[in-house]
Write a protein that holds these residues in place. Structure first.
Motif, PDB file in Angstrom:
ATOM      1  N   ASN A 270       0.746  -1.196   0.082  1.00  0.00           N
ATOM      2  CA  ASN A 270      -0.043   0.048  -0.056  1.00  0.00           C
ATOM      3  C   ASN A 270       1.025   1.280   0.115  1.00  0.00           C
ATOM      4  O   ASN A 270       0.818   2.017   0.768  1.00  0.00           O
ATOM      5  CB  ASN A 270      -0.897  -0.055   1.091  1.00  0.00           C
ATOM      6  N   TRP A 273      -0.760   4.857  -0.496  1.00  0.00           N
ATOM      7  CA  TRP A 273      -1.613   4.980   0.877  1.00  0.00           C
ATOM      8  C   TRP A 273      -0.572   5.712   1.949  1.00  0.00           C
ATOM      9  O   TRP A 273      -0.518   6.668   2.689  1.00  0.00           O
ATOM     10  CB  TRP A 273      -2.644   4.115   1.252  1.00  0.00           C
ATOM     11  N   LYS A 328      -9.472  -0.247  10.401  1.00  0.00           N
ATOM     12  CA  LYS A 328     -10.542   0.418  10.168  1.00  0.00           C
ATOM     13  C   LYS A 328     -10.924   1.158  11.861  1.00  0.00           C
ATOM     14  O   LYS A 328     -11.919   1.545  11.946  1.00  0.00           O
ATOM     15  CB  LYS A 328     -11.765  -0.789  10.119  1.00  0.00           C
ATOM     16  N   ARG A 350     -15.010   9.391   9.838  1.00  0.00           N
ATOM     17  CA  ARG A 350     -14.816   8.107   9.343  1.00  0.00           C
ATOM     18  C   ARG A 350     -13.692   7.346   9.971  1.00  0.00           C
ATOM     19  O   ARG A 350     -12.405   7.842   9.965  1.00  0.00           O
ATOM     20  CB  ARG A 350     -14.451   8.222   7.739  1.00  0.00           C
ATOM     21  N   SER A 354      -6.892   3.908   5.581  1.00  0.00           N
ATOM     22  CA  SER A 354      -6.555   2.675   4.421  1.00  0.00           C
ATOM     23  C   SER A 354      -6.452   3.322   3.431  1.00  0.00           C
ATOM     24  O   SER A 354      -6.793   4.480   3.011  1.00  0.00           O
ATOM     25  CB  SER A 354      -7.689   1.649   4.795  1.00  0.00           C
ATOM     26  N   GLN A 356      -8.592   3.291   1.069  1.00  0.00           N
ATOM     27  CA  GLN A 356     -10.039   3.819   0.651  1.00  0.00           C
ATOM     28  C   GLN A 356     -10.301   5.031   1.811  1.00  0.00           C
ATOM     29  O   GLN A 356     -11.361   5.515   1.352  1.00  0.00           O
ATOM     30  CB  GLN A 356     -10.933   2.527   0.716  1.00  0.00           C
ATOM     31  N   ASN A 357      -9.733   5.095   2.504  1.00  0.00           N
ATOM     32  CA  ASN A 357      -9.806   6.233   3.629  1.00  0.00           C
ATOM     33  C   ASN A 357      -8.512   6.901   4.019  1.00  0.00           C
ATOM     34  O   ASN A 357      -7.935   6.928   5.134  1.00  0.00           O
ATOM     35  CB  ASN A 357     -10.477   5.646   4.699  1.00  0.00           C
TER      36      ASN A 357
END
Length: 530
Positions: A270, A273, A328, A350, A354, A356-357
């Motif tokens: 990743n 990120w 998460k 949130r 990750s 996605q975040n």
């Protein structure tokens, strides 16, 4: 019409400069003091300590002043700030040393702001105030910032952190960003002070780059590519190489090993990120630098630069929070929960971070994790909360053109308890045996003025720490450290091995015993309760 306005402005500036110059020319004018503290900034993050983050204004302080390579804090924000403001070990002021925020026992201490205010200084503060009462009740004439009793947001007001301007509640504007607001009010307070006759003390207590990773998109974007092209391993080697070339660290020191839980950057799946996390952190650091640039400009333009001591440091080493990989969960925010009770506007957060975040936006709450913290503390071992050098060693830069030459570096050892003694020394203020019916304990700190003047000062016989993860003591070049709860004492020769890679305890048992005896005597004296 425009030319007339420009002429009027120029005349106004000249009059102001002449007025300030006359004040500065007065014989015996007491020096001004500007003290800027970062929060969770690693030892090597700024450029003049080897970092790649763009900090030209902080670097200019080192170019024109004095850089310390062996200066210490208390490894946690509250304990460090307690020592900074009182000149005492935090345990003497009511802090255990292992908690981020505890109230001071004012029957035993007095703040530097109180003594300077009484001596005729104009005293001002912006940023992180961890007191239970107003900063205006503790020696400051002006204050802007949050009454910081909980985790913070850079974009909104949240629970436990009400904002104040002096004694009035401050409503955050729609375009609010915490670091910019701290900078702007520091600039406002400084502009008010430079036109007055009395000397001034300005304390800028930043919260950046402490998590959460909140930053403007354009500032994050400026760092994306460099951290995508090279990760924590490559940048750590580059920092270490530069530190050795600039003689910030001795050539014989080894780079401390990468923590066991951190994997090779090349194997991380990743990387985009991960680089986003460090880019957001770098953007936060850059915001501090921009504010310092504004302050330096005002000092120069108003003729106050030569007679102003400007200090910059960090309250502890880089923080390992945030996890090495995606998550998460984190910081009290959890999946499948509304997470809307923290912000005053009830907007949900949130949780976690990750691919996605990614971090940065106002509705995220993330940190950059141990791998990047290890980079931030290059080449030192450990992080915030530990008694290893990466937790307790801080960059300290002092600029004072009237006294300090430019481009200097010192290996003399100091501690945040020395800041108050230094301020009182240069302001010609005596430390009291009694203050407003309080009987403060004798000052622990020692003035840094001899170091500023190019002399060897008589330093501390010993420095001790009781921090969240460790007990530690340094005497001369020797340092002993152990786990706070249990475990064997380790021993390091910080002159030969400042990165604490070779434990000498078994070969030097008598030295360990001597250090432990001094540490236990210190514990009794300051009231350390383990």
């Amino acid at each position: 019409m425009q030319s007339v306005v420009l002429v009027l402005i120029s005349l106004s500036q000249l009059i102001g400069l002449a007025f300030c110059s006359n004040i500065m020319a007065a014989e015996g004018a007491r020096p001004n003091i500007v003290l800027v503290m970062a929060d969770d900034l690693g030892w090597s993050d700024i450029g003049c300590y080897g970092g790649e983050i763009r900090t030209p204004n902080i670097d200019s302080l080192a170019k024109d002043g004095l850089r310390f390579t062996q200066f210490y804090n208390n490894s946690v924000c509250g304990p460090t700030r307690a020592s900074l403001l009182t000149g005492l070990y935090c345990q003497q002021t009511g802090h255990r040393g292992d908690h981020w925020n505890q109230p001071k026992d004012y029957t035993k201490c007095v703040l530097v702001s109180e003594l300077l205010q009484q001596a005729g200084y104009r005293t001002m503060m912006t940023g992180k105030w961890q007191g239970r009462d107003s900063a205006l009740d503790r020696g400051f004439d002006r204050f802007f910032g949050p009454m910081c009793q909980g985790k913070i947001s850079y974009f909104h007001e949240v629970e436990k952190n009400p904002f104040y301007l002096d004694r009035q509640r401050f409503a955050l504007p729609n375009d609010f960003y915490l670091t910019e607001a701290i900078n702007d009010h520091a600039l406002q307070f400084l502009k008010e002070a430079v036109v007055k006759e009395e000397p001034f003390f300005l304390y800028v207590a930043h919260i950046a780059p402490h998590w959460p990773l909140h930053a403007h998109e354009q500032d994050i974007a400026a760092y994306r590519q460099q951290y995508q092209e090279q990760g924590w391993d490559e940048w750590r080697l580059r920092r270490f190489d530069l530190q050795r070339k600039k003689q910030i660290v001795p050539l014989q020191w080894k780079l401390s090993p990468r923590p066991a839980s951190v994997w090779d950057w090349k194997t991380d799946p990743n990387q985009v990120w991960q680089s986003e996390r460090m880019a957001a952190y770098a953007a936060q650091v850059q915001g501090i630098d921009q504010g310092i640039g504004q302050l330096l400009k005002v000092l120069k333009e108003t003729g106050q630069e030569d007679n102003t001591l400007f200090l910059f440091l960090s309250d502890n080493g880089a923080a390992p929070d945030g996890g090495v990989g995606p998550s998460k969960n984190g910081f009290g925010f959890a999946p499948n929960q509304p997470n809307n009770r923290w912000r005053k506007d009830n907007v949900s957060i949130r949780p976690g971070s990750s691919p996605q975040n990614p971090p940065g936006p106002h509705d995220t709450f993330a940190a950059y994790g141990l791998a990047w913290a290890n980079l931030s503390n290059t080449p030192l071992r450990g992080t915030k909360l530990t008694g290893y050098e990466g937790g307790i060693r801080t960059p300290l830069i002092a600029k004072w053109p009237k006294v300090i030459g430019g481009g200097l570096q010192t290996t003399q050892v100091g501690h945040v308890i020395d800041i108050m003694a230094t301020c009182l020394n240069i302001a010609d203020v005596e430390y009291p045996t009694e203050f407003q019916s309080r009987k403060p304990l004798p000052l622990e700190g020692k003035s840094l003025l001899p170091v500023f003047q190019g002399e060897n000062r008589q330093g501390h016989k010993a420095l001790c720490w009781s921090v969240p993860n460790n007990h530690a003591i340094r005497m001369g070049k020797w340092k002993a450290i152990r786990s706070r709860k249990d475990g064997e004492w380790q021993l390091y020769d910080l002159e030969a091995d400042g990165t604490e890679t070779v434990d000498l305890a078994k070969s030097e048992p008598q030295r360990v015993q001597d250090l432990v005896r001094h540490f236990e005597e210190w514990q009794k004296r300051v009231g350390d309760k383990q």
